[in-house]
Design a protein around this motif. Structure first.
Motif, PDB file in Angstrom:
ATOM      1  N   LEU A   1       0.835  -1.210   0.000  1.00 20.74           N
ATOM      2  CA  LEU A   1       0.000   0.000   0.000  1.00 20.74           C
ATOM      3  C   LEU A   1       0.865   1.254   0.000  1.00 20.74           C
ATOM      4  N   ASP A   2       1.949   1.220   0.773  1.00 19.62           N
ATOM      5  CA  ASP A   2       2.857   2.369   0.840  1.00 19.62           C
ATOM      6  C   ASP A   2       3.484   2.662  -0.518  1.00 19.62           C
ATOM      7  N   GLN A   3       3.768   1.620  -1.275  1.00 16.49           N
ATOM      8  CA  GLN A   3       4.405   1.793  -2.576  1.00 16.49           C
ATOM      9  C   GLN A   3       3.425   2.240  -3.655  1.00 16.49           C
ATOM     10  N   ARG A   4       2.144   1.991  -3.445  1.00 17.57           N
ATOM     11  CA  ARG A   4       1.156   2.277  -4.479  1.00 17.57           C
ATOM     12  C   ARG A   4       0.317   3.522  -4.221  1.00 17.57           C
ATOM     13  N   LEU A   5       0.251   3.943  -2.963  1.00 15.13           N
ATOM     14  CA  LEU A   5      -0.624   5.067  -2.623  1.00 15.13           C
ATOM     15  C   LEU A   5       0.186   6.283  -2.198  1.00 15.13           C
ATOM     16  N   PRO A   6      -0.267   7.467  -2.538  1.00 14.01           N
ATOM     17  CA  PRO A   6       0.351   8.672  -1.976  1.00 14.01           C
ATOM     18  C   PRO A   6       0.184   8.640  -0.459  1.00 14.01           C
ATOM     19  N   THR A   7       1.126   9.248   0.239  1.00 13.69           N
ATOM     20  CA  THR A   7       1.104   9.187   1.699  1.00 13.69           C
ATOM     21  C   THR A   7      -0.205   9.698   2.304  1.00 13.69           C
ATOM     22  N   PRO A   8      -0.756  10.841   1.876  1.00 15.50           N
ATOM     23  CA  PRO A   8      -2.037  11.281   2.461  1.00 15.50           C
ATOM     24  C   PRO A   8      -3.148  10.244   2.278  1.00 15.50           C
ATOM     25  N   THR A   9      -3.179   9.607   1.115  1.00 15.39           N
ATOM     26  CA  THR A   9      -4.198   8.584   0.861  1.00 15.39           C
ATOM     27  C   THR A   9      -3.976   7.370   1.752  1.00 15.39           C
ATOM     28  N   LEU A  10      -2.713   6.954   1.878  1.00 14.96           N
ATOM     29  CA  LEU A  10      -2.382   5.810   2.735  1.00 14.96           C
ATOM     30  C   LEU A  10      -2.824   6.074   4.176  1.00 14.96           C
ATOM     31  N   LEU A  11      -2.496   7.258   4.693  1.00 20.04           N
ATOM     32  CA  LEU A  11      -2.859   7.589   6.070  1.00 20.04           C
ATOM     33  C   LEU A  11      -4.376   7.651   6.235  1.00 20.04           C
ATOM     34  N   ALA A  12      -5.059   8.209   5.250  1.00 18.43           N
ATOM     35  CA  ALA A  12      -6.521   8.310   5.319  1.00 18.43           C
ATOM     36  C   ALA A  12      -7.167   6.928   5.292  1.00 18.43           C
ATOM     37  N   VAL A  13      -6.672   6.060   4.426  1.00 10.20           N
ATOM     38  CA  VAL A  13      -7.230   4.704   4.320  1.00 10.20           C
ATOM     39  C   VAL A  13      -7.023   3.932   5.624  1.00 10.20           C
ATOM     40  N   CYS A  14      -5.795   3.966   6.144  1.00  4.68           N
ATOM     41  CA  CYS A  14      -5.497   3.214   7.364  1.00  4.68           C
ATOM     42  C   CYS A  14      -6.246   3.779   8.568  1.00  4.68           C
ATOM     43  N   LEU A  15      -6.373   5.106   8.628  1.00  5.28           N
ATOM     44  CA  LEU A  15      -7.145   5.723   9.709  1.00  5.28           C
ATOM     45  C   LEU A  15      -8.609   5.327   9.614  1.00  5.28           C
ATOM     46  N   ALA A  16      -9.150   5.312   8.407  1.00  7.88           N
ATOM     47  CA  ALA A  16     -10.550   4.929   8.213  1.00  7.88           C
ATOM     48  C   ALA A  16     -10.771   3.474   8.618  1.00  7.88           C
ATOM     49  N   VAL A  17      -9.845   2.602   8.246  1.00 10.49           N
ATOM     50  CA  VAL A  17      -9.956   1.183   8.618  1.00 10.49           C
ATOM     51  C   VAL A  17      -9.967   1.034  10.136  1.00 10.49           C
TER      52      VAL A  17
ATOM     53  N   ALA B   1       0.876   2.951   9.791  1.00 13.58           N
ATOM     54  CA  ALA B   1       1.000   3.781   8.586  1.00 13.58           C
ATOM     55  C   ALA B   1       1.740   5.071   8.900  1.00 13.58           C
ATOM     56  N   LEU B   2       1.489   5.628  10.071  1.00 14.13           N
ATOM     57  CA  LEU B   2       2.166   6.862  10.478  1.00 14.13           C
ATOM     58  C   LEU B   2       3.663   6.629  10.647  1.00 14.13           C
ATOM     59  N   GLY B   3       4.029   5.484  11.221  1.00 17.00           N
ATOM     60  CA  GLY B   3       5.445   5.161  11.369  1.00 17.00           C
ATOM     61  C   GLY B   3       6.140   5.021  10.024  1.00 17.00           C
TER      62      GLY B   3
END
Length: 345
Positions: free
Chosen positions: A151-167, A198-200
């Protein structure tokens, strides 16, 4: 798989400090549960348990820099660093328990540790020590690490953080609605902490640590007060049943407090040196500290301790953790061959 360059010394110093501090606060938190404290201090002691969030953040941060040639080598490395010491520790505890009856559990619970199915069975989740729930969370984290890296390699960081936070938020809501927020197999699932992991990763990827350290004492002090204040507010307004939502605020408060101590420690260097030293055997300390504490209570036929005894018990656990860490190191070398020191994650 490509290797990620190791972090710069100043970044690694803070992460190592944070790990050491978080482990110290977790151990202190466990000991103080057995001290008759005034209600306000007993409530404040809960902050120490939040160190586990920083440990997860630091683990994700460190793993981002791990050199992975294959997933097979990655999991072998995790086995040597995490499961092998854990198996040694739980086996020692199990054997001693056969003679001293420190815990009510027996062979079935011991096997649940060895074969890792305790994470799915509530009665065994905290067997041989309530702190062992965290091992299950860490194992889940490692199992899902390939997904997080993808996910980190495929998503921009803001999107990654938003997705993981939502989950994580959706999972918290699910656990709350099911009414199982007090059950470890639910409330301590790694899904609850996706956002921290994700934040780490993001902090490692974008070199956020130096910038975080430059924010300043006053702003971190404000974040400390806001984070802890919101945690208290959630508990007061919605009751202890809503504590599963406190992770988000407790992390902010604890992390900012960690930064404050690190910055102050630049002037009082013994603070930083002590936590950096503690970090070198922090995992061993985590594995055995409650076992040593229960032995201490058993030897003195006590069910609680005084505040004056806490430094004594802490010192005893640190000494025995150092010996245990040495034993684990030697058994690891014998079992797997001597390896070069690598970045702790």
């Amino acid at each position: 798989m490509t290797a990620t360059p190791a972090p710069a010394p100043e970044r690694q110093a803070f992460i190592s400090f944070a790990r050491g501090l978080s482990m110290f606060s977790i151990v202190l938190y466990h000991f103080l549960l057995y001290v008759p404290l005034p209600p306000l201090l007993a409530k404040a002691n809960q902050i120490g348990g939040a160190g586990i969030y920083i440990f997860l953040f630091a683990s994700s941060y460190g793993l981002y820099y791990s050199r992975i040639s294959s997933w097979k080598s990655f999991y072998l490395s995790r086995f040597k660093k995490v499961l092998f010491p854990y198996y040694i520790g739980i086996t020692v505890i199990f054997i001693v328990n056969q003679f001293l009856a420190l815990y009510p559990e027996g062979w079935p619970a011991y096997l649940s540790h060895l074969f890792l199915y305790k994470m799915f069975y509530g009665p065994y989740m905290e067997s041989f020590g309530p702190h062992f729930w965290f091992i299950s969370t860490i194992v889940q984290f490692y199992l899902l690490w390939p997904l997080l890296r993808a996910l980190d390699q495929r998503l921009p960081t803001p999107t990654l953080l938003a997705v993981c936070l939502a989950v994580s938020l959706l999972y918290s809501v699910l656990v709350f609605r099911l009414g199982v927020q007090q059950e470890r197999i639910w409330c301590s699932s790694v899904i609850q902490y996706f956002w921290i992991l994700a934040l780490g990763m993001a902090a490692a990827r974008h070199n956020w640590i130096p910038r975080i350290l430059q924010v300043g004492l006053l702003r971190h002090a404000v974040l400390l007060v806001v984070g802890l204040g919101m945690s208290v507010l959630v508990s007061v307004v919605f009751g202890p049943e809503a504590n599963i939502f406190n992770d988000y605020f407790m992390f902010i408060g604890y992390f900012s407090g960690c930064v404050l101590l690190f910055l102050v420690g630049q002037q009082l260097s013994f603070i930083v040196r002590s936590m950096l030293w503690l970090n070198t055997f922090s995992y061993s300390l985590y594995i055995i500290h409650l076992f040593i504490f229960i032995l201490y209570l058993k030897a003195l036929a006590k069910t609680s301790i005084s505040l004056m005894e806490v430094p004594v018990v802490m010192a005893l656990c640190i000494v025995l953790a150092l010996l245990f860490d040495k034993l684990v190191s030697q058994l690891t070398d014998i079992s797997f061959g001597r390896t070069q020191p690598v970045l702790r994650t």
